[in-house]
Design a protein around this motif. Structure first.
Motif, PDB file in Angstrom:
ATOM      1  N   GLY A  24      75.009  44.301 -15.824  1.00  0.00           N
ATOM      2  CA  GLY A  24      75.929  44.935 -14.897  1.00  0.00           C
ATOM      3  C   GLY A  24      76.164  44.154 -13.624  1.00  0.00           C
ATOM      4  O   GLY A  24      77.090  44.458 -12.863  1.00  0.00           O
ATOM      5  N   GLU A  25      75.349  43.131 -13.366  1.00  0.00           N
ATOM      6  CA  GLU A  25      75.480  42.353 -12.130  1.00  0.00           C
ATOM      7  C   GLU A  25      76.202  41.025 -12.335  1.00  0.00           C
ATOM      8  O   GLU A  25      76.461  40.308 -11.379  1.00  0.00           O
ATOM      9  CB  GLU A  25      74.087  42.078 -11.536  1.00  0.00           C
ATOM     10  CG  GLU A  25      73.269  43.334 -11.262  1.00  0.00           C
ATOM     11  CD  GLU A  25      73.936  44.260 -10.272  1.00  0.00           C
ATOM     12  OE1 GLU A  25      74.661  43.768  -9.390  1.00  0.00           O
ATOM     13  OE2 GLU A  25      73.762  45.482 -10.393  1.00  0.00           O
ATOM     14  N   LEU A  26      76.512  40.698 -13.592  1.00  0.00           N
ATOM     15  CA  LEU A  26      77.205  39.438 -13.854  1.00  0.00           C
ATOM     16  C   LEU A  26      78.620  39.467 -13.284  1.00  0.00           C
ATOM     17  O   LEU A  26      79.238  40.514 -13.134  1.00  0.00           O
ATOM     18  CB  LEU A  26      77.264  39.180 -15.363  1.00  0.00           C
ATOM     19  CG  LEU A  26      75.930  38.894 -16.058  1.00  0.00           C
ATOM     20  CD1 LEU A  26      76.166  38.662 -17.536  1.00  0.00           C
ATOM     21  CD2 LEU A  26      75.247  37.688 -15.442  1.00  0.00           C
ATOM     22  N   HIS A  27      79.119  38.301 -12.976  1.00  0.00           N
ATOM     23  CA  HIS A  27      80.494  38.098 -12.502  1.00  0.00           C
ATOM     24  C   HIS A  27      80.731  38.628 -11.093  1.00  0.00           C
ATOM     25  O   HIS A  27      81.880  38.665 -10.639  1.00  0.00           O
ATOM     26  CB  HIS A  27      81.515  38.700 -13.479  1.00  0.00           C
ATOM     27  CG  HIS A  27      81.392  38.166 -14.869  1.00  0.00           C
ATOM     28  ND1 HIS A  27      81.514  36.827 -15.169  1.00  0.00           N
ATOM     29  CD2 HIS A  27      81.117  38.786 -16.044  1.00  0.00           C
ATOM     30  CE1 HIS A  27      81.347  36.651 -16.474  1.00  0.00           C
ATOM     31  NE2 HIS A  27      81.098  37.828 -17.029  1.00  0.00           N
ATOM     32  N   LYS A  28      79.692  39.075 -10.413  1.00  0.00           N
ATOM     33  CA  LYS A  28      79.850  39.430  -9.010  1.00  0.00           C
ATOM     34  C   LYS A  28      79.569  38.191  -8.166  1.00  0.00           C
ATOM     35  O   LYS A  28      78.804  37.313  -8.567  1.00  0.00           O
ATOM     36  CB  LYS A  28      78.888  40.565  -8.625  1.00  0.00           C
ATOM     37  CG  LYS A  28      79.182  41.877  -9.340  1.00  0.00           C
ATOM     38  CD  LYS A  28      78.226  42.971  -8.907  1.00  0.00           C
ATOM     39  CE  LYS A  28      78.533  44.274  -9.616  1.00  0.00           C
ATOM     40  NZ  LYS A  28      77.600  45.366  -9.226  1.00  0.00           N
ATOM     41  N   THR A  29      80.188  38.108  -7.000  1.00  0.00           N
ATOM     42  CA  THR A  29      80.009  36.925  -6.155  1.00  0.00           C
ATOM     43  C   THR A  29      79.621  37.344  -4.744  1.00  0.00           C
ATOM     44  O   THR A  29      79.941  38.443  -4.297  1.00  0.00           O
ATOM     45  CB  THR A  29      81.302  36.096  -6.088  1.00  0.00           C
ATOM     46  OG1 THR A  29      82.337  36.903  -5.510  1.00  0.00           O
ATOM     47  CG2 THR A  29      81.731  35.632  -7.466  1.00  0.00           C
ATOM     48  N   GLY A  30      78.924  36.429  -4.068  1.00  0.00           N
ATOM     49  CA  GLY A  30      78.583  36.659  -2.667  1.00  0.00           C
ATOM     50  C   GLY A  30      77.463  37.641  -2.439  1.00  0.00           C
ATOM     51  O   GLY A  30      77.165  37.994  -1.305  1.00  0.00           O
ATOM     52  N   GLY A  31      76.804  38.065  -3.510  1.00  0.00           N
ATOM     53  CA  GLY A  31      75.737  39.040  -3.363  1.00  0.00           C
ATOM     54  C   GLY A  31      74.377  38.381  -3.215  1.00  0.00           C
ATOM     55  O   GLY A  31      74.188  37.208  -3.546  1.00  0.00           O
TER      56      GLY A  31
END
Length: 757
Positions: free
Chosen positions: A646-653
């Protein structure tokens, strides 16, 4: 033969008719990728059958009060002995559970004080904070008091009707609000700031001298409902609300000692029972060894023997009064194991579920010593494990696989650890891997500063953490890693996303689709294609089989006999009303779709959101899972990767991962590292608390805590690259890293530390 456990035709979960002979009085380690069938074979088949057959030896009266186990799906399971299962379930962690109570050492010390203490407070129960005879009357044995924080409880600019009571369980229109306000004693439209002192007294404390519930004030009502019990027993939502609106501190009566005055006055050789509970294990052993008393000496020796077992497995820095809720994962795992070391029973089967979980490489050696001790006493030791050092300590290895799910379920190797290294299996190939440090180290894009960290055993440390890279926090169990990162860092930097070890919500009705949040979209697609309500395509709603109510199976209660579960004849185990299956989407009904693997489903759906989320399963190595597989059947490693999906493809985290390799096979760890690389390269920051040497060697930056656990830890030993860590002279992690990489001790240099650019 009776010197082997015999299993024939095991078919639980994904097992494909497995037949094995497991040697008795040996250490047998079960290996294989996550989801290959290890747990299905060892726990769902062998352990369940051993417990089921043991229960059959009791009378029907007793059996009716014991847990019931269904006969595993196997042709034959023979030559079993009584099994003791040491699983990964968290150790009891309520406010009354301590190291002493969990190991029964506290019981012996209480008995010691009742027999040899002066002045005596009475029997052993008089020295227990979990009994009315011994508990401090002010805090009921908790050692601390919790009071409502009245500064946060009210919005005085509002009236009661406008929501002046901010505590959510006292919200306007709620049960407690109605009980409190319908007495007619308050002007419900008057702002609280305009209340007179008399009105405030009534609001807070009620009518003086009245015992009527209707005259109860807000403070006593709150204390009765929420503080008059162990807060850890409340629901998660209620507990969080109570914690937000309360303040707590040491009990003013017992000053945190938990016991009443009589118990605290008793002395044995000049020490009180609180002294015994707060001494470190190593120190307490010496104190107990000096007791010379006709009744007390045997008890002191018994307590010291239990404490030495804690010392032998590296927990000598703990104290018996330490709450189990504050223990790290590695500490809790060893604490469970030590309970069995004092047993003189032989001929038992001890079954361990990944005992190396949460352990630093230094402590894995100690765990192996414990396993050998159990074996050498005449017991059979079965271990489900991924750790190389535990595998090497085995007498016999059974490798499951070759893949996971439908691609696994077979025994692909049986023999010695040395033979496994040469085997053409995923485990064998990983064991032959050549360790090495990552070639390219990323440059940090910035820094996060944690300042003045002093929680638990942390010694007022300040540290800069690089952003834009993969940073691994290392150190022995109890050194302060989790406290620094999971507690202090997340408190000082609320923007950090915590991916903890806590389990995802699992039940027989939750599936990968429901976890990814796309089941509703798929049901709507079926509804649009069929012209019926979407609820017909849910086995939790209108589409459920009317006989099994969407469970897919029927369990018959056979009174004192084992329960019998069979597939529902009406729906054939599909969970759906058979009429629902007449409706299709591009030639497949809802059951056909739920039977697709993630790999197959990626090419079936046309909705881009659905396809993208299903592909997340493929990206984290879970492509073999079927879309409708209950999450309750997933292994620990599979659940861990499902959370990361569920955390893939998020950026800047900024993400904190607490031991992300828990439950992962060595090949799955490589998959995980590739995922973390992608997340970092996409602009995220990854902070991992880890013991796995593959992860440490792959890090851009390492922050090592220690030098040991408990009060002997809590310091920053090292910050820098893995290559710089190799040169550190005293770090336990550096020792393990040098050993894994084959670096000689002569390569060390004094105290190297890297500075952030």
């Amino acid at each position: 033969m009776n010197d082997e456990i015999l299993i024939e035709g095991a078919r639980e979960h994904n097992l494909q008719g497995v037949s094995l002979r497991i040697p008795k009085n040996k250490i047998t380690v079960f290996t294989g990728v996550s989801g290959s069938g290890k747990s299905s074979l060892v726990f769902s088949t062998l352990a369940v059958e051993a417990q089921r057959q043991l229960n059959e030896t009791f009378t029907t009266f007793v059996r009716n009060r014991l847990p019931r186990y269904e006969k595993p799906d196997a042709d034959r399971i023979d030559h079993l002995s009584t099994a003791v299962v040491v699983d990964q379930k968290p150790i009891g962690a309520n406010a009354r559970s301590t190291v002493g109570t969990a190991t029964d050492i506290a019981s012996v010390i209480r008995l010691l004080f009742s027999r040899a203490g002066e002045p005596s407070a009475g029997m052993a129960t008089a020295y227990s904070f979990n009994t009315p005879e011994g508990a401090c009357p002010t805090c009921a044995g908790l050692g601390r008091t919790v009071q409502p924080d009245l500064d946060t409880f009210f919005d005085t600019a509002k009236s009661l009707n406008q929501g002046a009571l901010l505590f959510p369980m006292f919200n306007v229109g709620g049960v407690q609000w109605n009980l409190f306000t319908r007495t007619g004693r308050f002007d419900l439209d008057k702002p609280l700031k305009d209340y007179s002192p008399r009105e405030w007294e009534r609001l807070l404390h009620g009518e003086p001298g009245s015992s009527s519930a209707s005259d109860e004030g807000l403070v006593p009502r709150f204390e009765r409902l929420y503080l008059g019990r162990d807060i850890s027993t409340l629901s998660f939502r209620t507990r969080k609300a109570v914690e937000e609106f309360t303040v707590q501190g040491p009990c003013p009566a017992c000053e945190g000692a938990r016991l009443n005055e009589a118990a605290l006055k008793t002395r044995v050789n000049g020490y009180g029972i609180t002294d015994h509970m707060t001494m470190e294990v190593t120190e307490l052993i010496d104190v107990l060894g000096k007791i010379d008393h006709p009744l007390g000496t045997p008890l002191a020796e018994q307590a010291a023997a239990g404490l030495r077992r804690l010392e032998d497995i590296g927990l000598g820095y703990l104290n018996p009064g330490r709450e189990t809720a504050t223990l790290s994962g590695g500490e809790a795992q060893r604490l469970k194991t030590v309970r069995f070391l004092g047993s003189s029973l032989t001929g038992m089967t001890y079954i361990f579920d990944e005992p190396s979980t949460g352990l630093h490489p230094r402590d894995v050696g100690r765990m192996n010593t414990l396993l050998r001790e159990l074996r050498d006493r005449g017991n059979t030791v079965l271990v489900v494990e991924h750790d190389r050092d535990v595998i090497a300590a085995a007498d016999h290895v059974i490798d499951m696989g070759p893949g996971a799910g439908i691609h696994g379920g077979r025994a692909v190797y049986q023999g010695t650890p040395a033979g496994l290294r040469d085997a053409d299996t995923p485990t064998g190939r990983c064991l032959r891997r050549t360790p090495g440090l990552k070639e390219r180290i990323r440059t940090p894009t910035g820094r996060l500063t944690v300042a003045g960290a002093g929680l638990h055993n942390l010694k007022n440390i300040t540290v800069d953490i690089p952003t834009g890279v993969l940073t691994v926090f290392t150190g022995v169990a109890g050194s302060g890693k989790s406290t620094l990162v999971s507690k202090v860092l997340t408190a000082q930097h609320p923007e950090v996303v915590m991916v903890s070890q806590s389990g995802i919500g699992v039940s027989s009705r939750s599936t990968p689709l429901s976890h990814l949040g796309i089941m509703d979209t798929i049901r709507k697609a079926f509804a649009k294609a069929s012209g019926v309500d979407a609820g017909y395509f849910s086995f939790n709603s209108r589409g459920a089989c009317p006989v099994c109510h969407g469970k897919g199976e029927i369990t018959a209660d056979m009174a004192f006999m084992d329960p019998v579960t069979t597939p529902c004849e009406h729906c054939g185990g599909t969970r759906y009303d058979p009429d629902v299956l007449a409706h299709t989407l591009r030639g497949k009904n809802i059951v056909d779709v739920l039977r697709l693997s993630a790999e197959e489903a990626a090419g079936f759906f046309t909705d881009r959101t659905v396809t993208r989320r299903i592909n997340l399963l493929n990206e984290v190595g879970l492509g073999y899972l079927t879309l409708g597989q209950p999450l309750s059947t997933l292994s620990g490693g599979e659940r861990q990767r499902l959370k990361l999906a569920g955390e893939l493809h998020k950026t800047g985290g900024i993400y904190v991962l607490d031991e992300p390799t828990t439950g992962l096979h060595m090949s799955d760890t490589r998959t995980l590292l590739a995922l973390l690389d992608r997340m970092v390269d996409a602009g995220n920051t990854i902070l991992a608390i880890e013991h796995d040497l593959d992860v440490i060697e792959h890090a851009d930056w390492v922050i090592d805590l220690g030098p040991d656990g408990g009060r002997h830890g809590g310091e920053i030993l090292f910050t820098g690259t893995p290559a710089q860590l190799l040169q550190h002279p005293t770090s336990r992690t550096a020792d393990a890293l040098r050993s894994d990489l084959g670096v000689p001790a002569t390569a060390r240099q004094p105290n190297p530390t890297g500075d952030l650019p």
